[in-house]
Motif scaffolding. Structure first.
Motif, short mmCIF file in Angstrom:
data_model
loop_
_atom_site.label_atom_id
_atom_site.label_comp_id
_atom_site.label_asym_id
_atom_site.label_seq_id
_atom_site.Cartn_x
_atom_site.Cartn_y
_atom_site.Cartn_z
N PRO A 14 -10.32 -5.77 -4.81
CA PRO A 14 -9.61 -6.06 -3.57
C PRO A 14 -8.10 -5.79 -3.70
O PRO A 14 -7.47 -5.30 -2.76
N GLU A 15 -7.55 -6.08 -4.89
CA GLU A 15 -6.12 -5.88 -5.09
C GLU A 15 -5.72 -4.41 -4.96
O GLU A 15 -4.67 -4.10 -4.40
N VAL A 16 -6.55 -3.53 -5.45
CA VAL A 16 -6.26 -2.09 -5.34
C VAL A 16 -6.28 -1.69 -3.86
O VAL A 16 -5.39 -0.97 -3.39
N LEU A 17 -7.27 -2.14 -3.12
CA LEU A 17 -7.34 -1.81 -1.70
C LEU A 17 -6.15 -2.38 -0.95
O LEU A 17 -5.53 -1.70 -0.11
N GLN A 18 -5.80 -3.62 -1.23
CA GLN A 18 -4.65 -4.25 -0.58
C GLN A 18 -3.36 -3.51 -0.89
O GLN A 18 -2.53 -3.28 -0.01
N THR A 19 -3.19 -3.10 -2.14
CA THR A 19 -2.00 -2.37 -2.55
C THR A 19 -1.90 -1.03 -1.83
O THR A 19 -0.83 -0.64 -1.36
N HIS A 20 -3.01 -0.33 -1.71
CA HIS A 20 -2.98 0.96 -1.05
C HIS A 20 -2.75 0.84 0.46
O HIS A 20 -2.08 1.69 1.06
N ILE A 21 -3.26 -0.20 1.07
CA ILE A 21 -2.96 -0.44 2.48
C ILE A 21 -1.46 -0.72 2.65
O ILE A 21 -0.82 -0.20 3.56
N ASP A 22 -0.90 -1.51 1.75
CA ASP A 22 0.53 -1.80 1.81
C ASP A 22 1.35 -0.52 1.57
O ASP A 22 2.36 -0.28 2.25
N TYR A 23 0.91 0.31 0.62
CA TYR A 23 1.59 1.58 0.37
C TYR A 23 1.62 2.44 1.63
O TYR A 23 2.65 3.02 1.98
N SER A 24 0.50 2.54 2.30
CA SER A 24 0.41 3.37 3.49
C SER A 24 1.39 2.89 4.56
O SER A 24 2.07 3.70 5.21
N ALA A 25 1.52 1.58 4.71
CA ALA A 25 2.48 1.02 5.67
C ALA A 25 3.91 1.34 5.25
O ALA A 25 4.74 1.75 6.07
N TRP A 26 4.21 1.19 3.97
CA TRP A 26 5.54 1.47 3.41
C TRP A 26 5.91 2.92 3.66
O TRP A 26 7.01 3.22 4.15
N ALA A 27 5.01 3.84 3.32
CA ALA A 27 5.30 5.27 3.45
C ALA A 27 5.43 5.67 4.92
O ALA A 27 6.32 6.46 5.28
N SER A 28 4.57 5.15 5.78
CA SER A 28 4.64 5.50 7.20
C SER A 28 5.93 5.02 7.82
O SER A 28 6.57 5.75 8.61
N LYS A 29 6.36 3.82 7.47
CA LYS A 29 7.62 3.30 8.01
C LYS A 29 8.78 4.18 7.58
O LYS A 29 9.67 4.50 8.38
N ARG A 30 8.80 4.58 6.32
CA ARG A 30 9.89 5.45 5.84
C ARG A 30 9.93 6.76 6.62
O ARG A 30 11.00 7.26 6.95
N LEU A 31 8.77 7.30 6.92
CA LEU A 31 8.72 8.57 7.63
C LEU A 31 9.11 8.41 9.10
O LEU A 31 9.83 9.26 9.65
N VAL A 32 8.70 7.34 9.73
CA VAL A 32 9.11 7.08 11.12
C VAL A 32 10.62 6.87 11.17
O VAL A 32 11.30 7.38 12.08
N ASP A 33 11.16 6.17 10.19
CA ASP A 33 12.62 5.99 10.14
C ASP A 33 13.32 7.34 10.05
O ASP A 33 14.33 7.57 10.72
N ALA A 34 12.81 8.24 9.23
CA ALA A 34 13.40 9.58 9.10
C ALA A 34 13.27 10.36 10.41
O ALA A 34 14.21 11.03 10.83
N ALA A 35 12.12 10.25 11.05
CA ALA A 35 11.90 10.97 12.32
C ALA A 35 12.82 10.44 13.42
O ALA A 35 13.14 11.17 14.36
N SER A 36 13.26 9.21 13.29
CA SER A 36 14.12 8.60 14.30
C SER A 36 15.47 9.30 14.42
O SER A 36 16.14 9.18 15.44
N SER A 37 15.85 10.04 13.39
CA SER A 37 17.14 10.74 13.44
C SER A 37 17.03 12.13 14.06
O SER A 37 18.04 12.82 14.22
#
Length: 165
Positions: A3-26
């Motif tokens: 479960p920890e691996v799945l939880q970590t990867h879900i969190d990673y996906s959120a982290w990476a998507s937010k970073r990319l949306v922030d970049a697209a905002s410019s």
């Protein structure tokens, strides 16, 4: 699959998507809509595709009504900045309930063409994360081709970021 691996990867996906949306905002509206000749065409449309897929898979895995795929209202940077993080929060909350047993449980669902499928939960969670990685890579390439360095999204950087926090 723990479960920890799945939880970590879900969190990673959120982290990476937010970073990319922030970049697209410019980006300018023209840059957001620039057609790169791919299936989802532009930065905005590719990110919207990814958001809609995350929403659809969440409804399949967490149980909920079919949310549809992409609606005209989804095609907005504001939706990606506000609604997608809220969806990521729901994913993370749901993932906290994954157990070793439930990770192995079989999920039955219909794809968008109506075809029935059954697969273990852990495979579907990793599919969602991998799907996101694929499309974030496309958007990173779009940014780079327009002269905007994309944010680093490597999984190892996420691990380092989390261990430093």
């Amino acid at each position: 699959m723990s479960p920890e691996v799945l939880q970590t990867h879900i969190d990673y996906s959120a982290w990476a998507s937010k970073r990319l949306v922030d970049a697209a905002s410019s980006l300018s509206p023209e840059e957001l809509a620039r057609d790169f000749g791919t299936a989802d065409r532009s930065v905005l449309d590719t990110l919207v595709h990814l958001y809609a897929a995350d929403r659809l898979w969440f409804s399949r895995l967490a149980g909920g009504p079919y949310p549809g795929f992409i609606s005209p209202a989804d095609r907005s940077l504001t939706v990606l900045q506000n609604d997608w993080p809220a969806l990521h929060d729901r994913w993370k909350e749901w993932a906290r309930g994954i157990t070793a047993e439930s990770a192995q449980s079989v999920v039955s669902y219909n794809d968008m063409r109506g075809n029935p499928w059954s697969q273990p939960l852990w495979q579907l969670v990793l599919h969602v994360v991998n799907h996101g990685t694929h499309h974030r890579g496309q958007v990173s390439g779009f940014l780079r081709s327009m002269g905007h360095p994309p944010p680093p999204l490597d999984l190892v950087l996420y691990y380092r970021d989390r261990s430093a926090a």
